[in-house]
Design an enzyme around this catalytic site. Structure first.
Site, PDB file in Angstrom:
ATOM      1  N   GLU A 149       0.879  -1.169   0.000  1.00 17.82           N
ATOM      2  CA  GLU A 149       0.000   0.000   0.000  1.00 17.82           C
ATOM      3  C   GLU A 149       0.915   1.217   0.000  1.00 17.82           C
ATOM      4  O   GLU A 149       1.573   1.503   1.008  1.00 17.82           O
ATOM      5  CB  GLU A 149      -0.905  -0.013   1.228  1.00 17.82           C
ATOM      6  CG  GLU A 149      -1.904  -1.158   1.184  1.00 17.82           C
ATOM      7  CD  GLU A 149      -2.884  -1.169   2.356  1.00 17.82           C
ATOM      8  OE1 GLU A 149      -2.716  -0.374   3.283  1.00 17.82           O
ATOM      9  OE2 GLU A 149      -3.810  -1.987   2.316  1.00 17.82           O
TER      10      GLU A 149
ATOM     11  N   CYS B  29      -2.781   8.507   3.104  1.00 17.50           N
ATOM     12  CA  CYS B  29      -2.489   8.165   1.703  1.00 17.50           C
ATOM     13  C   CYS B  29      -3.687   8.454   0.801  1.00 17.50           C
ATOM     14  O   CYS B  29      -3.545   8.651  -0.396  1.00 17.50           O
ATOM     15  CB  CYS B  29      -2.117   6.696   1.611  1.00 17.50           C
ATOM     16  SG  CYS B  29      -3.408   5.630   2.276  1.00 17.50           S
TER      17      CYS B  29
ATOM     18  N   GLU C  64      -6.218  -5.498  -0.036  1.00 14.11           N
ATOM     19  CA  GLU C  64      -6.484  -6.091   1.269  1.00 14.11           C
ATOM     20  C   GLU C  64      -7.896  -5.700   1.682  1.00 14.11           C
ATOM     21  O   GLU C  64      -8.544  -4.893   1.031  1.00 14.11           O
ATOM     22  CB  GLU C  64      -5.429  -5.638   2.280  1.00 14.11           C
ATOM     23  CG  GLU C  64      -4.036  -6.144   1.871  1.00 14.11           C
ATOM     24  CD  GLU C  64      -3.007  -6.107   2.985  1.00 14.11           C
ATOM     25  OE1 GLU C  64      -3.384  -6.137   4.167  1.00 14.11           O
ATOM     26  OE2 GLU C  64      -1.806  -6.052   2.653  1.00 14.11           O
TER      27      GLU C  64
HETATM   28  P1  NAD Z   1       8.429   5.082   4.354  1.00  9.21           P
HETATM   29  O1  NAD Z   1       8.408   4.282   3.119  1.00  9.21           O
HETATM   30  O2  NAD Z   1       9.508   6.084   4.535  1.00  9.21           O
HETATM   31  O3  NAD Z   1       8.560   4.139   5.629  1.00  9.21           O
HETATM   32  C1  NAD Z   1       7.593   3.130   5.887  1.00  9.21           C
HETATM   33  C2  NAD Z   1       8.237   2.032   6.705  1.00  9.21           C
HETATM   34  O4  NAD Z   1       9.222   1.382   5.913  1.00  9.21           O
HETATM   35  C3  NAD Z   1       8.938   2.514   7.964  1.00  9.21           C
HETATM   36  O5  NAD Z   1       8.702   1.575   8.983  1.00  9.21           O
HETATM   37  C4  NAD Z   1      10.414   2.510   7.550  1.00  9.21           C
HETATM   38  O6  NAD Z   1      11.302   2.342   8.622  1.00  9.21           O
HETATM   39  C5  NAD Z   1      10.449   1.301   6.631  1.00  9.21           C
HETATM   40  N1  NAD Z   1      11.525   1.300   5.640  1.00  9.21           N
HETATM   41  C6  NAD Z   1      12.102   2.364   5.026  1.00  9.21           C
HETATM   42  N2  NAD Z   1      13.024   1.936   4.134  1.00  9.21           N
HETATM   43  C7  NAD Z   1      13.020   0.582   4.189  1.00  9.21           C
HETATM   44  C8  NAD Z   1      13.756  -0.433   3.503  1.00  9.21           C
HETATM   45  N3  NAD Z   1      14.664  -0.149   2.569  1.00  9.21           N
HETATM   46  N4  NAD Z   1      13.502  -1.724   3.796  1.00  9.21           N
HETATM   47  C9  NAD Z   1      12.563  -2.046   4.718  1.00  9.21           C
HETATM   48  N5  NAD Z   1      11.846  -1.127   5.405  1.00  9.21           N
HETATM   49  C10 NAD Z   1      12.063   0.173   5.136  1.00  9.21           C
HETATM   50  O7  NAD Z   1       6.996   5.737   4.470  1.00  9.21           O
HETATM   51  P2  NAD Z   1       6.490   6.778   5.564  1.00  9.21           P
HETATM   52  O8  NAD Z   1       7.164   8.081   5.281  1.00  9.21           O
HETATM   53  O9  NAD Z   1       6.601   6.174   6.906  1.00  9.21           O
HETATM   54  O10 NAD Z   1       4.928   6.891   5.240  1.00  9.21           O
HETATM   55  C11 NAD Z   1       4.385   7.817   4.358  1.00  9.21           C
HETATM   56  C12 NAD Z   1       4.104   7.165   3.034  1.00  9.21           C
HETATM   57  O11 NAD Z   1       3.282   6.035   3.217  1.00  9.21           O
HETATM   58  C13 NAD Z   1       3.353   8.049   2.066  1.00  9.21           C
HETATM   59  O12 NAD Z   1       3.908   7.898   0.790  1.00  9.21           O
HETATM   60  C14 NAD Z   1       1.946   7.476   2.079  1.00  9.21           C
HETATM   61  O13 NAD Z   1       1.198   7.710   0.922  1.00  9.21           O
HETATM   62  C15 NAD Z   1       2.219   6.042   2.273  1.00  9.21           C
HETATM   63  N6  NAD Z   1       1.055   5.345   2.808  1.00  9.21           N
HETATM   64  C16 NAD Z   1       0.288   4.595   1.969  1.00  9.21           C
HETATM   65  C17 NAD Z   1      -0.847   3.944   2.450  1.00  9.21           C
HETATM   66  C18 NAD Z   1      -1.744   3.139   1.550  1.00  9.21           C
HETATM   67  O14 NAD Z   1      -2.608   2.450   2.082  1.00  9.21           O
HETATM   68  N7  NAD Z   1      -1.604   3.183   0.244  1.00  9.21           N
HETATM   69  C19 NAD Z   1      -1.185   4.058   3.786  1.00  9.21           C
HETATM   70  C20 NAD Z   1      -0.387   4.835   4.611  1.00  9.21           C
HETATM   71  C21 NAD Z   1       0.739   5.482   4.110  1.00  9.21           C
HETATM   72  O1  6OD Z   2      -8.581   2.261   6.179  1.00 11.97           O
HETATM   73  C1  6OD Z   2      -7.676   1.445   6.037  1.00 11.97           C
HETATM   74  O2  6OD Z   2      -7.833   0.246   6.196  1.00 11.97           O
HETATM   75  C2  6OD Z   2      -6.343   1.897   5.656  1.00 11.97           C
HETATM   76  N1  6OD Z   2      -5.428   0.945   5.456  1.00 11.97           N
HETATM   77  C3  6OD Z   2      -6.091   3.202   5.531  1.00 11.97           C
HETATM   78  C4  6OD Z   2      -4.844   3.712   5.123  1.00 11.97           C
HETATM   79  C5  6OD Z   2      -4.694   5.020   5.013  1.00 11.97           C
HETATM   80  C6  6OD Z   2      -3.465   5.602   4.536  1.00 11.97           C
HETATM   81  O3  6OD Z   2      -2.845   6.490   5.013  1.00 11.97           O
END
Ligand code: NAD
Ligand code: 6OD
Length: 481
Positions: free
Chosen positions: A254, A288, A462
């Site tokens: 995600e 997100c 999911e």
């Molecule tokens: P991030 O990718 O920087 O980090 C996420 C996790 O990955 C953290 O626990 C980090 O420590 C770990 N991580 C970083 N590099 C890694 C590597 N090389 N190998 C393994 N693990 C690693 O993301 P963030 O800044 O914590 O979160 C924000 C981002 O998450 C935004 O882009 C947002 O859109 C996205 N997001 C998406 C969803 C979705 O459902 N699509 C939901 C929530 C957040």
């Molecule tokens: O609603 C959810 O189940 C879900 N995974 C939300 C994620 C939001 C992203 O930032």
């Protein structure tokens, strides 16, 4: 000073180095966190493997469902602690943490407990013939994948971790979970709940740390990890996918979004203004699913934008613990620097700032909610995810142009459509290339429905049986009659 430890094989253990957990609203250090080195991650994976090789690997869905209900009860019993930890880690207004994070944390365990009980397989009666004269009954059974690595982001810490851990456990896997280094507190509380409600040793393990060269990197590189569920940035997903290729391990991703809102002139105007404001600025834009591109049909464009700016200017920015506050800080100074970098990009691209565009006069990682206009879709701030309280507004003429603008992106997570015309809503929803479309609403979640994105926004779905399809393996048995 609180110390947040790793949780392995049912015990809390230190790590080598420690790092600081900081409250973004005050800048205060609220805890020291024990970073898991390669040895600790290996111990966590070994504990999970031992659980799979032991009784847990043979557990029945009913027993798992009861255990998960106890976890939900345990979260609810300590709701105040979870709320306080989430607010201190993320800076989110307290009412949001109460209504969203903690409620959803418990709800995820209850929902997947119910699904563990209800989920069945498929069966087919196959007539005999040809080289197999005997007929057969084919039926499917589900089996866990084994050891699942669950790697989570900082924006919705308890929600996103429970969204992975609950279905993984429901399907009978053992989990090694890692919260973001920015928000380690509620995951540690979750480990305490797991211990207190009798989750067998090794079934849930927690490691703290960073990505590459730290806990996250050690998890994805570990050959005994059978599957990886990751939520976070697209670039991180690409790095993890390279690791997952070794051993051909399944991933569920995600990732980021650059989500459009499409507002037609026939919308319920007040509801659309409030809905677009909420979808763009909820949680300081750090979901997100948040809208960052707003397309408004030309006939109501000026009126809509004026009303949106009024709604944005009404946000009460301040202390997350003050119940009057409707917008807290960003999650960290690091993230604020990144978001403010996009404010500069917007300026450089010639964006008109309709409101915001800077920082309020507050200590902490705050930025002003910001509305931009005047750029074309090719501008960087319309193509790259900012992940802050921002949106860009642009007029359009007619359905075809709205769809073309919405689809002009490499992301494909979510869209919202605001119209009173049901036929138009269905037509447009059928054409926008996203995993989730909301019509006249936003972030209304039914946990049984498919959740996920396409393109740069992720791989897989999911939610409900879609989670079960990822966290278990379906095997076919062909029984000759
Ligand atoms: P991030 O990718 O920087 O980090 C996420 C996790 O990955 C953290 O626990 C980090 O420590 C770990 N991580 C970083 N590099 C890694 C590597 N090389 N190998 C393994 N693990 C690693 O993301 P963030 O800044 O914590 O979160 C924000 C981002 O998450 C935004 O882009 C947002 O859109 C996205 N997001 C998406 C969803 C979705 O459902 N699509 C939901 C929530 C957040
Ligand atoms: O609603 C959810 O189940 C879900 N995974 C939300 C994620 C939001 C992203 O930032």
């Amino acid at each position: 000073m609180a110390v947040l430890r790793n949780f392995i094989g049912g015990r809390f253990v230190d790590g080598g180095a420690r790092f600081e957990d900081v409250n973004p609203a005050t800048g205060a250090v609220i805890a020291e966190v024990c970073e898991a080195d390669a040895e600790i991650v290996d111990a966590a994976v070994s504990a999970a493997r031992a659980a799979m090789d032991g009784d847990w690997g043979q557990s029945h869905a009913e027993a798992r469902a009861r255990m998960m209900e106890r976890i939900a009860d345990g979260i609810e019993a300590r709701a105040d602690e979870f709320v306080a930890a989430e607010v201190a880690d993320t800076g989110r207004p307290i009412a949001v943490a109460e209504a969203l994070d903690v409620a959803r944390g418990a709800a995820n365990f209850r929902a997947f407990a119910a699904m563990a009980r209800a989920e069945g397989g498929e069966s087919f009666e196959t007539p005999g013939g040809g080289v197999n004269p005997r007929g057969a009954v084919n039926y499917s059974i589900r089996r866990p994948l084994g050891v699942v690595a669950a790697i989570c982001p900082w924006n919705l810490p308890l929600l996103s971790m429970s969204w992975k851990v609950a279905p993984a456990l429901a399907c009978g896997n053992a989990v090694v979970a890692k919260p973001s280094e920015e928000t380690p507190a509620t995951a540690t509380l979750l480990a305490e709940v797991m211990a207190s409600v009798g989750v067998p040793d090794g079934v849930f393990n927690l490691v703290h740390g960073f990505g590459e060269g730290s806990a996250g990197g050690f998890m994805t590189a570990h050959s005994q990890v059978d599957a990886i569920s990751f939520t976070g940035e697209t670039a991180t997903g690409e790095a993890i996918m390279r690791q997952a290729a070794k051993g051909v391990r399944p991933v569920s991703f995600e990732l980021g979004g650059k989500n459009p809102a499409i507002v037609f002139a026939d919308c319920d105007f007040e509801a659309a203004v409030a809905g677009v404001a909420r979808s763009s600025f909820f949680n300081s834009g750090q979901v997100c699913l948040c809208t960052e591109r707003v397309y408004v049909e030309r006939g109501i464009y000026e009126q809509f934008v004026a009303a949106l700016v009024r709604a944005v200017d009404a946000y009460v920015i301040g202390d997350p613990l003050d119940r009057a506050t409707t917008m807290g800080p960003l999650t960290s100074e690091t993230h604020r620097t990144r978001v403010l970098g996009y404010f500069e990009v917007a300026r450089g691209e010639g964006a008109e700032v309709l409101t915001g565009g800077g920082v309020p006069d507050l200590a902490g990682a705050y930025v002003l909610p910001t509305v931009w206009a005047g750029l074309s879709n090719s501008a960087r701030i319309l193509q790259e995810e900012v992940f802050g309280p921002v949106c860009h507004v642009m007029p359009f003429d007619g359905e075809d142009e709205a769809v073309a603008l919405a689809n002009d992106t490499k992301f494909g997570l979510a869209a919202s459509i605001w119209t009173r015309d049901v036929g138009r809503a269905a037509r447009v929803a059928g054409q926008v290339k996203v995993g989730l479309t909301w019509v006249n609403c936003w972030f209304l979640r039914d946990l049984r429905t498919p959740f996920g994105g396409s393109g740069l926004s992720g791989i897989g779905r999911e939610g409900g049986r879609h989670s079960f399809d990822f966290y278990s393996e379906t095997r076919n048995v062909c029984l000759a009659l």
